[in-house]
Motif scaffolding. Structure first.
Motif, PDB file in Angstrom:
ATOM      1  N   LEU A  35      19.875 -34.509 -43.379  1.00 35.97           N
ATOM      2  CA  LEU A  35      21.316 -36.012 -43.364  1.00 35.97           C
ATOM      3  C   LEU A  35      22.244 -34.475 -42.783  1.00 35.97           C
ATOM      4  O   LEU A  35      23.271 -34.987 -41.941  1.00 35.97           O
ATOM      5  CB  LEU A  35      21.291 -36.141 -44.563  1.00 35.97           C
ATOM      6  CG  LEU A  35      21.080 -37.237 -45.300  1.00 35.97           C
ATOM      7  CD1 LEU A  35      21.262 -37.539 -47.129  1.00 35.97           C
ATOM      8  CD2 LEU A  35      21.550 -38.781 -43.923  1.00 35.97           C
ATOM      9  N   LYS A  60      32.979 -33.419 -43.241  1.00 38.76           N
ATOM     10  CA  LYS A  60      32.065 -34.110 -42.575  1.00 38.76           C
ATOM     11  C   LYS A  60      30.440 -34.647 -43.119  1.00 38.76           C
ATOM     12  O   LYS A  60      29.694 -35.087 -43.378  1.00 38.76           O
ATOM     13  CB  LYS A  60      31.914 -34.618 -41.080  1.00 38.76           C
ATOM     14  CG  LYS A  60      33.465 -34.166 -40.702  1.00 38.76           C
ATOM     15  CD  LYS A  60      33.260 -33.813 -39.395  1.00 38.76           C
ATOM     16  CE  LYS A  60      34.499 -34.128 -38.401  1.00 38.76           C
ATOM     17  NZ  LYS A  60      34.539 -33.738 -37.144  1.00 38.76           N
ATOM     18  N   ASP A  87      30.239 -35.794 -47.422  1.00 41.34           N
ATOM     19  CA  ASP A  87      30.339 -36.916 -46.824  1.00 41.34           C
ATOM     20  C   ASP A  87      29.392 -37.937 -46.850  1.00 41.34           C
ATOM     21  O   ASP A  87      28.676 -38.516 -46.829  1.00 41.34           O
ATOM     22  CB  ASP A  87      31.734 -37.610 -45.480  1.00 41.34           C
ATOM     23  CG  ASP A  87      32.285 -39.126 -46.287  1.00 41.34           C
ATOM     24  OD1 ASP A  87      32.607 -39.453 -47.129  1.00 41.34           O
ATOM     25  OD2 ASP A  87      31.664 -39.443 -44.933  1.00 41.34           O
ATOM     26  N   ASN A  88      28.929 -37.589 -45.631  1.00 45.37           N
ATOM     27  CA  ASN A  88      27.249 -37.904 -44.485  1.00 45.37           C
ATOM     28  C   ASN A  88      26.667 -37.519 -46.205  1.00 45.37           C
ATOM     29  O   ASN A  88      25.476 -38.769 -46.166  1.00 45.37           O
ATOM     30  CB  ASN A  88      27.019 -37.065 -44.046  1.00 45.37           C
ATOM     31  CG  ASN A  88      26.432 -37.810 -42.687  1.00 45.37           C
ATOM     32  OD1 ASN A  88      25.727 -39.259 -42.307  1.00 45.37           O
ATOM     33  ND2 ASN A  88      24.852 -37.271 -42.297  1.00 45.37           N
ATOM     34  N   ARG A  96      26.051 -37.429 -49.628  1.00 41.75           N
ATOM     35  CA  ARG A  96      26.834 -38.416 -49.807  1.00 41.75           C
ATOM     36  C   ARG A  96      26.790 -39.645 -50.440  1.00 41.75           C
ATOM     37  O   ARG A  96      26.068 -40.694 -50.985  1.00 41.75           O
ATOM     38  CB  ARG A  96      28.484 -38.693 -51.012  1.00 41.75           C
ATOM     39  CG  ARG A  96      28.877 -36.845 -51.424  1.00 41.75           C
ATOM     40  CD  ARG A  96      30.428 -36.868 -52.216  1.00 41.75           C
ATOM     41  NE  ARG A  96      31.069 -36.386 -52.354  1.00 41.75           N
ATOM     42  CZ  ARG A  96      31.296 -35.453 -52.072  1.00 41.75           C
ATOM     43  NH1 ARG A  96      32.118 -35.251 -50.572  1.00 41.75           N
ATOM     44  NH2 ARG A  96      31.863 -33.722 -52.213  1.00 41.75           N
ATOM     45  N   ARG A  97      26.650 -40.640 -49.055  1.00 37.53           N
ATOM     46  CA  ARG A  97      26.347 -41.682 -48.753  1.00 37.53           C
ATOM     47  C   ARG A  97      25.402 -42.319 -48.196  1.00 37.53           C
ATOM     48  O   ARG A  97      24.729 -43.080 -48.685  1.00 37.53           O
ATOM     49  CB  ARG A  97      27.700 -42.050 -47.179  1.00 37.53           C
ATOM     50  CG  ARG A  97      29.192 -41.991 -47.555  1.00 37.53           C
ATOM     51  CD  ARG A  97      29.646 -42.620 -45.904  1.00 37.53           C
ATOM     52  NE  ARG A  97      29.753 -41.355 -44.931  1.00 37.53           N
ATOM     53  CZ  ARG A  97      29.104 -42.104 -43.949  1.00 37.53           C
ATOM     54  NH1 ARG A  97      27.820 -42.673 -43.829  1.00 37.53           N
ATOM     55  NH2 ARG A  97      28.524 -40.758 -42.541  1.00 37.53           N
ATOM     56  N   LYS A  98      24.666 -41.084 -48.134  1.00 33.10           N
ATOM     57  CA  LYS A  98      22.951 -41.176 -47.618  1.00 33.10           C
ATOM     58  C   LYS A  98      21.746 -40.911 -48.383  1.00 33.10           C
ATOM     59  O   LYS A  98      21.213 -41.283 -48.481  1.00 33.10           O
ATOM     60  CB  LYS A  98      22.986 -40.747 -46.130  1.00 33.10           C
ATOM     61  CG  LYS A  98      23.593 -41.533 -45.364  1.00 33.10           C
ATOM     62  CD  LYS A  98      23.052 -41.196 -43.675  1.00 33.10           C
ATOM     63  CE  LYS A  98      24.309 -42.022 -42.923  1.00 33.10           C
ATOM     64  NZ  LYS A  98      23.830 -41.468 -40.999  1.00 33.10           N
ATOM     65  N   TYR A  99      22.055 -40.098 -49.304  1.00 33.65           N
ATOM     66  CA  TYR A  99      21.248 -38.975 -49.738  1.00 33.65           C
ATOM     67  C   TYR A  99      20.587 -39.844 -51.096  1.00 33.65           C
ATOM     68  O   TYR A  99      21.899 -40.646 -52.140  1.00 33.65           O
ATOM     69  CB  TYR A  99      21.760 -37.927 -50.052  1.00 33.65           C
ATOM     70  CG  TYR A  99      20.414 -37.515 -51.293  1.00 33.65           C
ATOM     71  CD1 TYR A  99      19.582 -36.727 -51.319  1.00 33.65           C
ATOM     72  CD2 TYR A  99      21.147 -37.017 -52.641  1.00 33.65           C
ATOM     73  CE1 TYR A  99      18.585 -36.393 -52.450  1.00 33.65           C
ATOM     74  CE2 TYR A  99      20.395 -35.722 -53.439  1.00 33.65           C
ATOM     75  CZ  TYR A  99      18.929 -35.631 -52.613  1.00 33.65           C
ATOM     76  OH  TYR A  99      18.414 -35.352 -54.482  1.00 33.65           O
ATOM     77  N   LYS A 100      19.953 -40.354 -51.595  1.00 29.12           N
ATOM     78  CA  LYS A 100      19.650 -41.061 -52.396  1.00 29.12           C
ATOM     79  C   LYS A 100      19.584 -40.557 -53.956  1.00 29.12           C
ATOM     80  O   LYS A 100      19.564 -41.866 -55.651  1.00 29.12           O
ATOM     81  CB  LYS A 100      17.211 -41.336 -52.685  1.00 29.12           C
ATOM     82  CG  LYS A 100      16.313 -40.683 -52.945  1.00 29.12           C
ATOM     83  CD  LYS A 100      15.621 -41.161 -52.314  1.00 29.12           C
ATOM     84  CE  LYS A 100      14.794 -39.773 -52.584  1.00 29.12           C
ATOM     85  NZ  LYS A 100      13.406 -39.763 -52.201  1.00 29.12           N
TER      86      LYS A 100
END
Length: 393
Positions: free
Chosen positions: A329, A361, A364-365, A367-371
């Motif tokens: 990520l 960035k 944010d990436n 936070r949005r995609k990590y499980k």
């Protein structure tokens, strides 16, 4: 946003307040020791190889004073520790490992290995180094305890190398972790705005400047905990020792890529070959990385970080899905130079080298995609262990 790293002066005042509330008296001595992040050079220190860590502004503070009698009273502010936050240590039977909470074994081990005579004391431990995050929380505690003992008694005349070795021995004997020397070294010898290239065989340090204001070190905690006293860590070390014995080497420090061909030719265990492959290639990457940082070649260093992670994942098998996801990520974002797992593995943190304008960035990436639920720290190379003054700074 990343986690706010407390000001040292504010953290000291917090620790002194805890001491007053717990012991109903004033502390007289104040010390700290930092955690560390390893930029490159993983699982090479106990193989006599090269590592490149930096000390962190995440620290362990100890405040306290001498105590009359033979009993030491130690309190930790960490509410996540096992059983009890207080330990009572009989200084006349300090080698007794059967009493007290598990965390106190680190304190007991340093006292037992202290080069000199350690007096009884009262102390409070307060830390911002994440426990189990792969940022050397245990070494920060050990080094802080050693430095504290120097402050309350007659300072030992031991060299910094021997002090670090004493702390390492404490972890071997009392925590049951056969760690290398890297963590204790950098906690004692860290420098502001400099990484340390440590030769773990010769016990020497070369300071590598990290002064470019455009470049940021981002630590991402997966918040997956690892337990180094489990069998995985010890197994890796034994596999490396087996490879060295087959090669008739003192350690894998002397091994080369040609030696891998020999191991294959004698049908050595496939896992043993893979462990040796990682150590040999990681030593090369670490030495090359030091030269790249000296030259300001951050792109090249980032490439080596990516290679290091792949080797730790595929050849040393100490990564996990969460760490792999965090690296992937981070690498998706423009402005990221390199990313890798850091520490022993099986959880913990990643370290990412990137341009400052990419930090938000990346976070944010992730936070949005990590499980999971990550924690971020933006860190600069910091000073090693030191005495703190009793003043408002």
């Amino acid at each position: 946003m990343s986690e706010k790293i407390p000001n040292v002066a504010a953290l000291l005042e917090e620790t002194k307040t805890i001491f007053r509330n717990h012991f109903n008296e004033e502390p007289l001595q104040f010390v700290y020791a930092p955690g560390r992040v390893n930029l490159i050079g993983e699982h090479t220190d106990y193989n006599g190889g090269f590592v490149m860590p930096m000390a962190l502004p995440l620290i362990t503070i100890i405040v306290g004073k001498k105590n009359n009698g033979s009993k030491s009273y130690v309190y930790t502010s960490a509410s996540t520790v096992d059983t009890s936050q207080e330990a009572i240590l009989d200084m006349e039977h300090i080698t007794d490992k059967s009493t007290g909470p598990k965390w106190s074994l680190y304190v007991r081990g340093v006292i037992a290995n202290y080069i000199g005579t350690a007096p009884a004391f009262k102390a409070v431990i307060h830390s911002t180094v994440p426990i189990g995050g792969g940022l050397a929380s245990s070494a920060a505690l050990e080094v802080a305890v050693y430095y504290f003992l120097d402050e309350i008694g007659e300072p030992s005349k031991a060299t910094v190398v021997n002090r670090a070795l004493a702390c390492q021995q404490a972890e071997h004997e009392y925590a049951g972790v056969p760690c290398g020397i890297m963590d204790q070294f950098v906690s004692f010898m860290g420098k502001t705005r400099q990484a340390l290239l440590i030769d773990c065989q010769k016990m020497t340090v070369d300071y590598i400047p990290l002064t470019d204001p455009r470049i940021v070190v981002l630590i991402t905690n997966s918040n997956v905990k690892h337990e180094l006293t489990g069998g995985e860590y010890s197994t890796r070390r034994k596999q490396c020792e087996e490879a060295a014995q087959l090669l008739k080497r003192v350690s894998l420090r002397e091994a080369t890529t040609h030696d891998l061909d020999y191991l294959k030719s004698i049908n050595a265990n496939e896992e043993v070959i893979k462990r040796a492959k990682h150590v040999i290639s990681e030593n090369r990457r670490t030495k090359e990385g030091a030269e790249m940082l000296k030259q300001g070649n951050y792109m090249g260093f980032g490439r080596l970080m990516a290679e290091s992670h792949n080797s730790l994942r595929d050849d040393y098998n100490v990564s996990c899905s969460e760490l792999d996801d965090l690296v992937e990520l981070a690498m998706e974002v423009e402005g990221v130079l390199g990313s890798r797992m850091t520490g022993a593995g099986f959880g913990g943190c990643t370290v990412t080298l990137l341009f400052s304008n990419a930090v938000e960035k990346v976070m944010d990436n992730i936070r949005r995609k990590y499980k999971g639920v990550p924690t971020f720290y933006i860190c600069e190379p910091s000073e090693g262990a030191a005495k703190l003054c009793d003043c408002r700074i």
